[in-house]
Design a protein around this motif. Structure first.
Motif, PDB file in Angstrom:
ATOM      1  N   PRO A   1      27.245  -8.793   8.933  1.00  7.98           N
ATOM      2  CA  PRO A   1      26.703 -10.069   8.487  1.00  7.98           C
ATOM      3  C   PRO A   1      25.949 -10.041   7.164  1.00  7.98           C
ATOM      4  CG  PRO A   1      25.252  -9.113  10.126  1.00  7.98           C
ATOM      5  CD  PRO A   1      26.433  -8.181   9.992  1.00  7.98           C
TER       6      PRO A   1
ATOM      7  N   THR B   1      34.936  -9.623  19.393  1.00  6.02           N
ATOM      8  CA  THR B   1      34.466  -9.133  18.100  1.00  6.02           C
ATOM      9  C   THR B   1      34.807  -7.653  17.961  1.00  6.02           C
ATOM     10  OG1 THR B   1      32.643 -10.721  18.010  1.00  6.02           O
ATOM     11  CG2 THR B   1      32.458  -8.758  16.621  1.00  6.02           C
TER      12      THR B   1
ATOM     13  N   THR C   1      30.139  -8.399  24.005  1.00  2.00           N
ATOM     14  CA  THR C   1      29.956  -7.051  23.500  1.00  2.00           C
ATOM     15  C   THR C   1      29.971  -5.999  24.595  1.00  2.00           C
ATOM     16  OG1 THR C   1      27.578  -7.518  23.473  1.00  2.00           O
ATOM     17  CG2 THR C   1      28.751  -7.660  21.381  1.00  2.00           C
TER      18      THR C   1
ATOM     19  N   SER D   1      32.645 -11.497   9.971  1.00  5.51           N
ATOM     20  CA  SER D   1      32.648 -11.214  11.405  1.00  5.51           C
ATOM     21  C   SER D   1      34.073 -11.441  11.873  1.00  5.51           C
ATOM     22  CB  SER D   1      31.678 -12.146  12.152  1.00  5.51           C
ATOM     23  OG  SER D   1      31.557 -11.772  13.503  1.00  5.51           O
TER      24      SER D   1
ATOM     25  N   HIS E   1      31.288  -6.828  13.145  1.00  5.88           N
ATOM     26  CA  HIS E   1      30.344  -7.858  12.727  1.00  5.88           C
ATOM     27  C   HIS E   1      29.504  -7.253  11.614  1.00  5.88           C
ATOM     28  CE1 HIS E   1      27.865 -11.433  13.036  1.00  5.88           C
ATOM     29  NE2 HIS E   1      26.772 -10.679  13.134  1.00  5.88           N
TER      30      HIS E   1
ATOM     31  N   ARG F   1      32.809 -18.235  13.684  1.00  8.47           N
ATOM     32  CA  ARG F   1      31.704 -17.651  12.928  1.00  8.47           C
ATOM     33  C   ARG F   1      31.885 -17.737  11.407  1.00  8.47           C
ATOM     34  NH1 ARG F   1      28.510 -15.321  16.761  1.00  8.47           N
ATOM     35  NH2 ARG F   1      29.534 -14.626  18.678  1.00  8.47           N
TER      36      ARG F   1
ATOM     37  N   SER G   1      21.275 -10.347  13.032  1.00  9.87           N
ATOM     38  CA  SER G   1      22.260 -10.145  14.098  1.00  9.87           C
ATOM     39  C   SER G   1      22.803  -8.733  13.981  1.00  9.87           C
ATOM     40  CB  SER G   1      23.398 -11.171  14.011  1.00  9.87           C
ATOM     41  OG  SER G   1      24.045 -11.110  12.747  1.00  9.87           O
TER      42      SER G   1
ATOM     43  N   GLY H   1      25.521  -5.569  16.366  1.00 10.82           N
ATOM     44  CA  GLY H   1      26.648  -5.420  17.282  1.00 10.82           C
ATOM     45  C   GLY H   1      26.832  -3.981  17.702  1.00 10.82           C
TER      46      GLY H   1
ATOM     47  N   GLN I   1      36.983 -11.413  14.779  1.00 15.59           N
ATOM     48  CA  GLN I   1      37.339 -11.465  16.197  1.00 15.59           C
ATOM     49  C   GLN I   1      38.855 -11.446  16.344  1.00 15.59           C
ATOM     50  OE1 GLN I   1      34.913 -13.825  14.938  1.00 15.59           O
ATOM     51  NE2 GLN I   1      33.438 -12.272  15.582  1.00 15.59           N
TER      52      GLN I   1
END
Length: 369
Positions: free
Chosen positions: A103, A98, A11, A110, A101, A132, A240, A242, A112
């Motif tokens: 979640p 990423t 990140t 998510s 994200h 993920r 989680s 980001g 990437q």
């Protein structure tokens, strides 16, 4: 079992982390690790994709291809420089970058980028990616995924350990000394993301080296209090987050809400305190009251931030991962190398008590060479 290579752009987007690990029945050894800077144009594209509210699909596609080719080239050079051939490597585990994200919600995801087809084509090595999605498909957050590697290499039967990774986002893994106890892990909030965003915006530097700038300022208490009213910090794990949440706009909005006019230096000091305080509160609130706190990731090199963690965790022993013989810059890349091993072995790669998934899953998809 053999050698595996892991690759990740985290990140912080400060470079491509690569690690070579050796796995056998008894141990996992991190043999080599490097960080390769991104070409300026590619880094600019990745930063844009991770912070913009919307993305141009053509720009996204070009960046996906560009990053995949770059990862493939760098892995090929990495193993060649070390004296290995492609036949020595069982598989590559590539996390990529990423760009979003999300979640929570009915159709959480998510996403990437970093085309694994190109990685496999350039290197001639089977590549595992998209780690993920399998966890998210069974109700998990898809993050954090590093705890399974932490458990393999950091566990102690003598003392509770919290492994704190301070990348762009901070996350922790609690490894109780009692091996029958449940492992938990979760994101705690900002790591370097807010510090770097503010430093780049106001001081024309990529980051605050050693925390020297932050160390010269003073905490703006009203602003710190405003940040800490954010209900995200009180959410129970698993959780989680980001850069789509913790970013420059987040800072600017909270400055406005707090109604303060702190100097850029003092705001930076306040952001360092927010990072240290949110991390230390999470450790004491959800992990353990005492034990080791082992710090990995780029944040461990911020001397000021580390000093604040030591102050806020007086009943814990705060140390760098390197003191235990594991390169603190290599942990995330080594994790994805290890997840590639678990995929090849068809072993579960997530920990449901960490991600909130309703069951264990083999993580990743295979892109044959």
């Amino acid at each position: 079992m053999g050698y595996f290579v892991g690759a990740i752009s985290g990140t912080s987007i400060d470079g491509l982390d690569l690690a070579l690990i050796e796995v056998d029945s008894d141990s996992v050894k991190v043999k080599h690790a490097i960080t390769v800077p991104f070409p300026p144009k590619l880094r600019s594209s990745l930063l844009d994709l991770t912070t913009s509210a919307t993305q141009d699909i053509v720009h996204l596609g070009h960046s996906h291809a560009d990053l995949g080719h770059f990862i493939g080239e760098q892995i090929a050079q990495f193993i060649s420089t070390l004296g290995y051939s492609k036949s020595d490597i069982v598989a590559i585990g590539s996390h990529g970058q990423t760009v979003r994200h999300v979640p929570n919600g009915s159709f959480s995801f998510s996403y990437q980028i970093g085309d694994a087809n190109r990685i496999a084509a350039v290197t001639g090595i089977d590549t595992v990616a998209d780690f993920r999605s399998a966890d998210i498909a069974v109700g998990g957050q898809g993050a954090p995924l590093v705890p399974i590697f932490h458990d393999r290499v950091y566990r102690s039967d003598k003392v509770d350990r919290v492994i704190a990774n301070i990348g762009g986002i901070s996350n922790v893994t609690h490894l109780p000394s009692d091996s029958t106890s449940v492992i938990i892990g979760f994101d705690t909030g900002p790591g370097n993301a807010l510090l770097d965003a503010w430093t780049q915006h106001h001081f024309d530097r990529n980051f605050d080296h050693d925390g020297e700038l932050a160390n010269s300022g003073a905490v703006v208490e009203d602003l710190l209090g405003q940040f800490l009213t954010d209900s995200w910090f009180a959410i129970e794990p698993p959780k989680s987050t980001g850069r789509e949440y913790f970013n420059l706009s987040y800072i600017e909005q909270n400055i406005q809400f707090a109604g303060v006019n702190g100097s850029p230096i003092d705001v930076l000091t306040t952001l360092a305190e927010l990072t240290a305080m949110s991390l230390s509160r999470a450790i004491c609130g959800w992990c353990c009251d005492s034990g080791d706190v082992v710090v990995c990731g780029g944040g461990r090199l911020n001397k000021y931030l580390m000093s604040r963690l030591e102050y806020l965790l007086p009943d814990h022993s705060v140390l760098k991962s390197d003191a235990l013989g594991i390169n603190g810059d290599a942990v995330e890349a080594a994790t994805f190398a290890y997840l590639a091993y678990l995929f090849v072995s068809r072993e579960v790669g997530n920990i449901p008590s960490v991600t909130g998934a309703n069951r264990g899953r083999v993580l990743g998809c295979l892109y044959p060479a």
